[in-house]
Design a protein around this motif. Sequence first.
Motif, PDB file in Angstrom:
ATOM      1  N   ILE A  37      12.233  -3.873  -1.658  1.00  0.00           N
ATOM      2  CA  ILE A  37      11.157  -2.923  -1.907  1.00  0.00           C
ATOM      3  C   ILE A  37      10.098  -2.999  -0.811  1.00  0.00           C
ATOM      4  CG2 ILE A  37       9.286  -2.277  -3.490  1.00  0.00           C
ATOM      5  CD1 ILE A  37      11.041  -3.281  -5.787  1.00  0.00           C
ATOM      6  N   ALA A  38       9.803  -1.851  -0.224  1.00  0.00           N
ATOM      7  CA  ALA A  38       8.764  -1.784   0.809  1.00  0.00           C
ATOM      8  C   ALA A  38       7.438  -1.318   0.231  1.00  0.00           C
ATOM      9  CB  ALA A  38       9.196  -0.828   1.919  1.00  0.00           C
ATOM     10  N   GLY A  39       7.455  -0.657  -0.909  1.00  0.00           N
ATOM     11  CA  GLY A  39       6.217  -0.176  -1.512  1.00  0.00           C
ATOM     12  C   GLY A  39       6.497   0.564  -2.798  1.00  0.00           C
ATOM     13  N   ILE A  40       5.464   0.671  -3.621  1.00  0.00           N
ATOM     14  CA  ILE A  40       5.547   1.339  -4.924  1.00  0.00           C
ATOM     15  C   ILE A  40       4.281   2.148  -5.127  1.00  0.00           C
ATOM     16  CG2 ILE A  40       5.601   0.963  -7.446  1.00  0.00           C
ATOM     17  CD1 ILE A  40       7.225  -1.559  -6.931  1.00  0.00           C
ATOM     18  N   GLY A  41       4.407   3.288  -5.782  1.00  0.00           N
ATOM     19  CA  GLY A  41       3.251   4.092  -6.152  1.00  0.00           C
ATOM     20  C   GLY A  41       3.456   4.710  -7.522  1.00  0.00           C
ATOM     21  N   PHE A  42       2.344   5.038  -8.167  1.00  0.00           N
ATOM     22  CA  PHE A  42       2.376   5.704  -9.484  1.00  0.00           C
ATOM     23  C   PHE A  42       1.629   7.025  -9.355  1.00  0.00           C
ATOM     24  CE2 PHE A  42       2.937   1.209 -10.224  1.00  0.00           C
ATOM     25  CZ  PHE A  42       3.996   1.174 -11.134  1.00  0.00           C
ATOM     26  N   PHE A  43       2.208   8.088  -9.901  1.00  0.00           N
ATOM     27  CA  PHE A  43       1.734   9.437  -9.593  1.00  0.00           C
ATOM     28  C   PHE A  43       1.518  10.279 -10.846  1.00  0.00           C
ATOM     29  CE2 PHE A  43       3.757   7.827  -5.864  1.00  0.00           C
ATOM     30  CZ  PHE A  43       3.023   8.337  -4.807  1.00  0.00           C
ATOM     31  N   ASP A  44       0.339  10.916 -10.884  1.00  0.00           N
ATOM     32  CA  ASP A  44       0.104  11.985 -11.855  1.00  0.00           C
ATOM     33  C   ASP A  44      -0.272  13.280 -11.143  1.00  0.00           C
ATOM     34  OD1 ASP A  44      -2.508  11.494 -11.026  1.00  0.00           O
ATOM     35  OD2 ASP A  44      -3.294  11.149 -13.045  1.00  0.00           O
ATOM     36  N   SER A  45      -0.124  13.288  -9.814  1.00  0.00           N
ATOM     37  CA  SER A  45      -0.391  14.463  -8.995  1.00  0.00           C
ATOM     38  C   SER A  45       0.907  14.915  -8.336  1.00  0.00           C
ATOM     39  CB  SER A  45      -1.431  14.148  -7.916  1.00  0.00           C
ATOM     40  OG  SER A  45      -1.415  15.142  -6.895  1.00  0.00           O
ATOM     41  N   GLU A  46       1.319  16.137  -8.618  1.00  0.00           N
ATOM     42  CA  GLU A  46       2.538  16.676  -8.015  1.00  0.00           C
ATOM     43  C   GLU A  46       2.428  16.737  -6.491  1.00  0.00           C
ATOM     44  OE1 GLU A  46       4.404  21.106  -7.862  1.00  0.00           O
ATOM     45  OE2 GLU A  46       4.259  20.235  -9.877  1.00  0.00           O
ATOM     46  N   ASP A  47       1.302  17.218  -5.996  1.00  0.00           N
ATOM     47  CA  ASP A  47       1.150  17.345  -4.543  1.00  0.00           C
ATOM     48  C   ASP A  47       1.193  15.985  -3.857  1.00  0.00           C
ATOM     49  OD1 ASP A  47       1.014  20.089  -4.701  1.00  0.00           O
ATOM     50  OD2 ASP A  47      -1.184  20.172  -4.627  1.00  0.00           O
ATOM     51  N   ALA A  48       0.554  14.985  -4.457  1.00  0.00           N
ATOM     52  CA  ALA A  48       0.572  13.648  -3.872  1.00  0.00           C
ATOM     53  C   ALA A  48       1.983  13.058  -3.914  1.00  0.00           C
ATOM     54  CB  ALA A  48      -0.409  12.737  -4.595  1.00  0.00           C
ATOM     55  N   PHE A  49       2.697  13.292  -5.001  1.00  0.00           N
ATOM     56  CA  PHE A  49       4.087  12.839  -5.123  1.00  0.00           C
ATOM     57  C   PHE A  49       4.925  13.395  -3.981  1.00  0.00           C
ATOM     58  CE2 PHE A  49       8.436  13.487  -6.583  1.00  0.00           C
ATOM     59  CZ  PHE A  49       8.763  12.307  -7.219  1.00  0.00           C
ATOM     60  N   VAL A  50       4.829  14.700  -3.763  1.00  0.00           N
ATOM     61  CA  VAL A  50       5.612  15.333  -2.704  1.00  0.00           C
ATOM     62  C   VAL A  50       5.214  14.777  -1.339  1.00  0.00           C
ATOM     63  CG1 VAL A  50       6.105  17.515  -1.541  1.00  0.00           C
ATOM     64  CG2 VAL A  50       5.986  17.438  -4.045  1.00  0.00           C
TER      65      VAL A  50
END
Length: 246
Positions: A37-50
């Motif tokens: 694993i190089a990194g992890i993120g948690f998203f509630d923003s569609e634009d940020a996810f993309v």
Amino acid sequence: MTALRPDPEAIRRTYRWLAHGAHGVSEVRIIRPGKGIAGIGFFDSEDAFVAECVRTNAAGNVYVGIQPRPRRLLSLAPNAIRPLKTGAGRKDIEVVTATVVDLDPVRPKDTASTDEELGDAVAAAEAAARWTEGEGLHPPALMMSGNGAQLWFAVPPIALDDDNREVVQANLKGFEAALRAQLESDRVKVDSIHDLPRIIKVVGTVSHKGEPTDDRPHRLSAALGDVERVEDPALWARLLRPPMSP
């Protein structure tokens, strides 16, 4: 060999199909082949996810949790990939909204698929879709993950609690096993990804597997047809079915 680029619109369709926002957040993991694993993120923003899936794809393969993650995890890496090493575990999962069956062609370890091998996996996925329709289930969305094929099944949300968690987990395993019994051969295997915290390739990102060659190229993962999310009440009932008495 022309460099592949992620497809932002396909990534956006992945986010929308998963539909995690009503139940939690989406967990993205960047995994470098052979390096973890190089990194992890948690998203509630569609634009940020993309945007983050596009930005980080060059660093490794981009994956997303099949099930939504609790909103409390958003604070660990809010709408951005950070150098975390551990994501959500089985006990963190509170809601089941989908299940995915992953078909991988048999090939040498740590290599991309040839076109023929990939074709074997796609043909098996199409046969699997026909089998599920014969079982009275809504046909899944079919995806090409880069080196294999996947069947994405959406279900109405199942809130997990102490009474149903193990039943749902066992039925996810059993559904995957039923498809494995129908489809596995000396050319195609069904990978085990039924466990609640499991992840899948973000469709629309480039799959990096081994060194690319003319016969075994890196590919852009893509949908093989319609990606409309249709939640299947019949599969929902199957996942909640009580275990048979001894």
